[in-house]
Scaffold this motif. Structure first.
Motif, PDB file in Angstrom:
ATOM      1  N   LEU A 130     -97.933  50.494 -72.536  1.00 46.65           N
ATOM      2  CA  LEU A 130     -98.347  49.209 -73.108  1.00 46.65           C
ATOM      3  C   LEU A 130     -97.193  48.214 -73.134  1.00 46.65           C
ATOM      4  O   LEU A 130     -96.076  48.547 -73.533  1.00 46.65           O
ATOM      5  CB  LEU A 130     -98.882  49.433 -74.524  1.00 46.65           C
ATOM      6  N   VAL A 131     -97.479  46.989 -72.699  1.00 49.30           N
ATOM      7  CA  VAL A 131     -96.465  45.934 -72.690  1.00 49.30           C
ATOM      8  C   VAL A 131     -97.014  44.680 -73.359  1.00 49.30           C
ATOM      9  O   VAL A 131     -98.200  44.583 -73.668  1.00 49.30           O
ATOM     10  CB  VAL A 131     -95.999  45.609 -71.253  1.00 49.30           C
ATOM     11  N   ARG A 132     -96.118  43.714 -73.555  1.00 53.01           N
ATOM     12  CA  ARG A 132     -96.500  42.459 -74.232  1.00 53.01           C
ATOM     13  C   ARG A 132     -96.080  41.254 -73.386  1.00 53.01           C
ATOM     14  O   ARG A 132     -95.406  40.342 -73.840  1.00 53.01           O
ATOM     15  CB  ARG A 132     -95.896  42.416 -75.632  1.00 53.01           C
ATOM     16  N   VAL A 203    -102.300  49.487 -88.541  1.00 51.39           N
ATOM     17  CA  VAL A 203    -102.445  48.181 -87.891  1.00 51.39           C
ATOM     18  C   VAL A 203    -101.714  47.100 -88.683  1.00 51.39           C
ATOM     19  O   VAL A 203    -100.926  46.327 -88.133  1.00 51.39           O
ATOM     20  CB  VAL A 203    -103.935  47.817 -87.732  1.00 51.39           C
ATOM     21  N   ASN A 204    -101.966  47.040 -89.982  1.00 46.22           N
ATOM     22  CA  ASN A 204    -101.370  45.984 -90.806  1.00 46.22           C
ATOM     23  C   ASN A 204     -99.867  46.122 -90.958  1.00 46.22           C
ATOM     24  O   ASN A 204     -99.153  45.115 -91.074  1.00 46.22           O
ATOM     25  CB  ASN A 204    -102.037  45.970 -92.188  1.00 46.22           C
ATOM     26  N   ASP A 205     -99.370  47.352 -90.958  1.00 44.94           N
ATOM     27  CA  ASP A 205     -97.924  47.564 -91.096  1.00 44.94           C
ATOM     28  C   ASP A 205     -97.173  47.408 -89.777  1.00 44.94           C
ATOM     29  O   ASP A 205     -95.947  47.357 -89.775  1.00 44.94           O
ATOM     30  CB  ASP A 205     -97.640  48.968 -91.642  1.00 44.94           C
ATOM     31  N   GLY A 206     -97.910  47.346 -88.654  1.00 54.04           N
ATOM     32  CA  GLY A 206     -97.235  47.272 -87.356  1.00 54.04           C
ATOM     33  C   GLY A 206     -96.397  48.520 -87.117  1.00 54.04           C
ATOM     34  O   GLY A 206     -95.265  48.452 -86.615  1.00 54.04           O
ATOM     35  N   THR A 207     -96.972  49.660 -87.437  1.00 55.26           N
ATOM     36  CA  THR A 207     -96.237  50.929 -87.376  1.00 55.26           C
ATOM     37  C   THR A 207     -95.579  51.175 -86.020  1.00 55.26           C
ATOM     38  O   THR A 207     -94.455  51.686 -85.947  1.00 55.26           O
ATOM     39  CB  THR A 207     -97.186  52.104 -87.703  1.00 55.26           C
ATOM     40  N   HIS A 208     -96.276  50.796 -84.943  1.00 53.58           N
ATOM     41  CA  HIS A 208     -95.774  51.096 -83.597  1.00 53.58           C
ATOM     42  C   HIS A 208     -95.201  49.864 -82.870  1.00 53.58           C
ATOM     43  O   HIS A 208     -95.014  49.909 -81.652  1.00 53.58           O
ATOM     44  CB  HIS A 208     -96.884  51.722 -82.756  1.00 53.58           C
ATOM     45  N   ASP A 209     -94.918  48.803 -83.611  1.00 55.62           N
ATOM     46  CA  ASP A 209     -94.399  47.577 -82.981  1.00 55.62           C
ATOM     47  C   ASP A 209     -93.114  47.829 -82.191  1.00 55.62           C
ATOM     48  O   ASP A 209     -92.980  47.393 -81.039  1.00 55.62           O
ATOM     49  CB  ASP A 209     -94.131  46.504 -84.047  1.00 55.62           C
ATOM     50  N   SER A 210     -92.160  48.508 -82.798  1.00 57.89           N
ATOM     51  CA  SER A 210     -90.880  48.755 -82.120  1.00 57.89           C
ATOM     52  C   SER A 210     -91.071  49.653 -80.906  1.00 57.89           C
ATOM     53  O   SER A 210     -90.366  49.513 -79.900  1.00 57.89           O
ATOM     54  CB  SER A 210     -89.873  49.381 -83.098  1.00 57.89           C
ATOM     55  N   TRP A 211     -92.021  50.565 -80.994  1.00 56.45           N
ATOM     56  CA  TRP A 211     -92.339  51.424 -79.853  1.00 56.45           C
ATOM     57  C   TRP A 211     -92.898  50.590 -78.705  1.00 56.45           C
ATOM     58  O   TRP A 211     -92.540  50.798 -77.537  1.00 56.45           O
ATOM     59  CB  TRP A 211     -93.337  52.496 -80.293  1.00 56.45           C
ATOM     60  N   LYS A 217     -89.531  46.860 -72.742  1.00 53.42           N
ATOM     61  CA  LYS A 217     -88.190  46.821 -72.149  1.00 53.42           C
ATOM     62  C   LYS A 217     -88.087  47.787 -70.980  1.00 53.42           C
ATOM     63  O   LYS A 217     -87.419  47.504 -69.978  1.00 53.42           O
ATOM     64  CB  LYS A 217     -87.142  47.141 -73.214  1.00 53.42           C
ATOM     65  N   ALA A 218     -88.762  48.929 -71.074  1.00 59.51           N
ATOM     66  CA  ALA A 218     -88.768  49.891 -69.969  1.00 59.51           C
ATOM     67  C   ALA A 218     -89.491  49.300 -68.762  1.00 59.51           C
ATOM     68  O   ALA A 218     -89.090  49.513 -67.613  1.00 59.51           O
ATOM     69  CB  ALA A 218     -89.458  51.185 -70.412  1.00 59.51           C
ATOM     70  N   GLN A 220     -89.580  46.098 -68.006  1.00 65.02           N
ATOM     71  CA  GLN A 220     -88.676  45.117 -67.416  1.00 65.02           C
ATOM     72  C   GLN A 220     -87.528  45.784 -66.666  1.00 65.02           C
ATOM     73  O   GLN A 220     -87.192  45.383 -65.546  1.00 65.02           O
ATOM     74  CB  GLN A 220     -88.120  44.208 -68.522  1.00 65.02           C
ATOM     75  N   SER A 221     -86.937  46.790 -67.274  1.00 63.08           N
ATOM     76  CA  SER A 221     -85.794  47.453 -66.639  1.00 63.08           C
ATOM     77  C   SER A 221     -86.211  48.239 -65.402  1.00 63.08           C
ATOM     78  O   SER A 221     -85.388  48.501 -64.519  1.00 63.08           O
ATOM     79  CB  SER A 221     -85.104  48.397 -67.639  1.00 63.08           C
ATOM     80  N   GLY A 222     -87.505  48.571 -65.313  1.00 71.73           N
ATOM     81  CA  GLY A 222     -88.006  49.276 -64.138  1.00 71.73           C
ATOM     82  C   GLY A 222     -88.306  48.362 -62.972  1.00 71.73           C
ATOM     83  O   GLY A 222     -88.776  48.818 -61.922  1.00 71.73           O
ATOM     84  N   GLY A 223     -88.052  47.061 -63.165  1.00 73.17           N
ATOM     85  CA  GLY A 223     -88.277  46.096 -62.090  1.00 73.17           C
ATOM     86  C   GLY A 223     -89.732  45.708 -61.898  1.00 73.17           C
ATOM     87  O   GLY A 223     -90.084  45.080 -60.898  1.00 73.17           O
TER      88      GLY A 223
END
Length: 257
Positions: A130-132, A203-211, A217-218, A220-223
């Motif tokens: 998943l990406v943003r 959902v409300n806590d954004g538990t997996h936001d940093s993940w 980032k992976a 992007q770094s993967g090109g």
């Protein structure tokens, strides 16, 4: 002094007194206007600062610090892949996607019946990343919020069902509807047993936001540059204009012989 002169002086004094009262009233009104205008300016400035702060909060929401919490059952390098299907499947499809991406929706809708068939038959395993990307291109947080929500659904063992619901109900790319947690929770009601206190808190806590941010980032770094990126046998089959669900099914079945 004549009566006439006395009356004239009295009238002059009265006019002067009246004029002084007018000046005092005018000065009082002027001070009131200045104070009122100052209050309005302060309130207006506070409102502007409030809007800027709110927008800044929205823009930074996707990059907030926090522990990287991978969803239950995540696999692969740094546990960034959500697997669907049996580990024993001989073929693996890797999908990089954005829950706000219309091209991802088009792929999912067109290939969904075939993917479900192959997965249920034990012939195919899918790894979802998943990406943003759309958040960065158009602003908003719908990509991040949607990705966190499907990761929360993975915790509940409902990833595939909820994943399908989000793509079926995906808003227009420019509509950041998935930036609203309430909307994501409302759609969870379409998946039996998903709308629970645990899911809502996740959902409300954004538990997996940093993940999600780490997964991005992976990406992007993967090109990689676009979504969906659909890898099978090391090739991005989404870029193959001759590819169809039927052709892909033949490829998987051939690999399983």
């Amino acid at each position: 002094m004549s009566e006439k002169n006395r009356d004239g002086k009295r009238t002059a004094r009265e006019r002067l007194a009246v004029e002084r009262e007018k000046q005092k009233a005018s000065e009082k009104r002027r001070r009131t206007l200045i104070v009122s205008a100052s209050v309005v300016c302060v309130l207006g400035l506070a409102a502007v600062i409030g809007v800027l702060a709110a927008n800044a909060g929205k823009n930074k929401g996707g990059e907030k610090a926090g522990p990287v919490v991978a969803p239950s059952g995540a696999q692969g390098k740094d546990s960034l892949a959500i697997p669907v299907g049996k580990d024993s499947a001989r073929s693996t499809l890797t999908v990089w996607e954005d829950m706000r991406c219309p091209a991802c929706q088009a792929f999912e809708i067109a290939y969904r019946p075939t993917l479900h068939e192959l997965v249920d038959a034990g012939k195919l395993r899918i790894e979802y990343h998943l990406v943003r990307l759309i958040d960065g291109n158009l602003g908003g947080t719908g990509s991040l919020r949607g990705a966190n929500a499907v990761a929360c659904a993975q915790d509940a063992g409902k990833f595939r069902e909820y994943h399908d619901v989000l793509y079926t109900n995906q808003p227009k790319e420019t509509d950041d509807a998935y930036g609203d947690n309430a909307r994501l929770i409302d759609l969870a009601g379409k998946v039996h047993g998903l709308d629970t206190p645990a899911f809502r808190k996740c959902v409300n806590d954004g538990t997996h936001d940093s993940w999600v941010n780490k997964s991005h980032k992976a990406f992007q770094s993967g090109g990689l540059t676009g979504t969906p990126t659909v890898l099978f046998g090391g090739k991005n089959i989404y870029q193959d204009q001759t590819m169809t669900p039927a052709k892909f099914k033949q490829m998987v079945e051939a690999a399983n012989r």
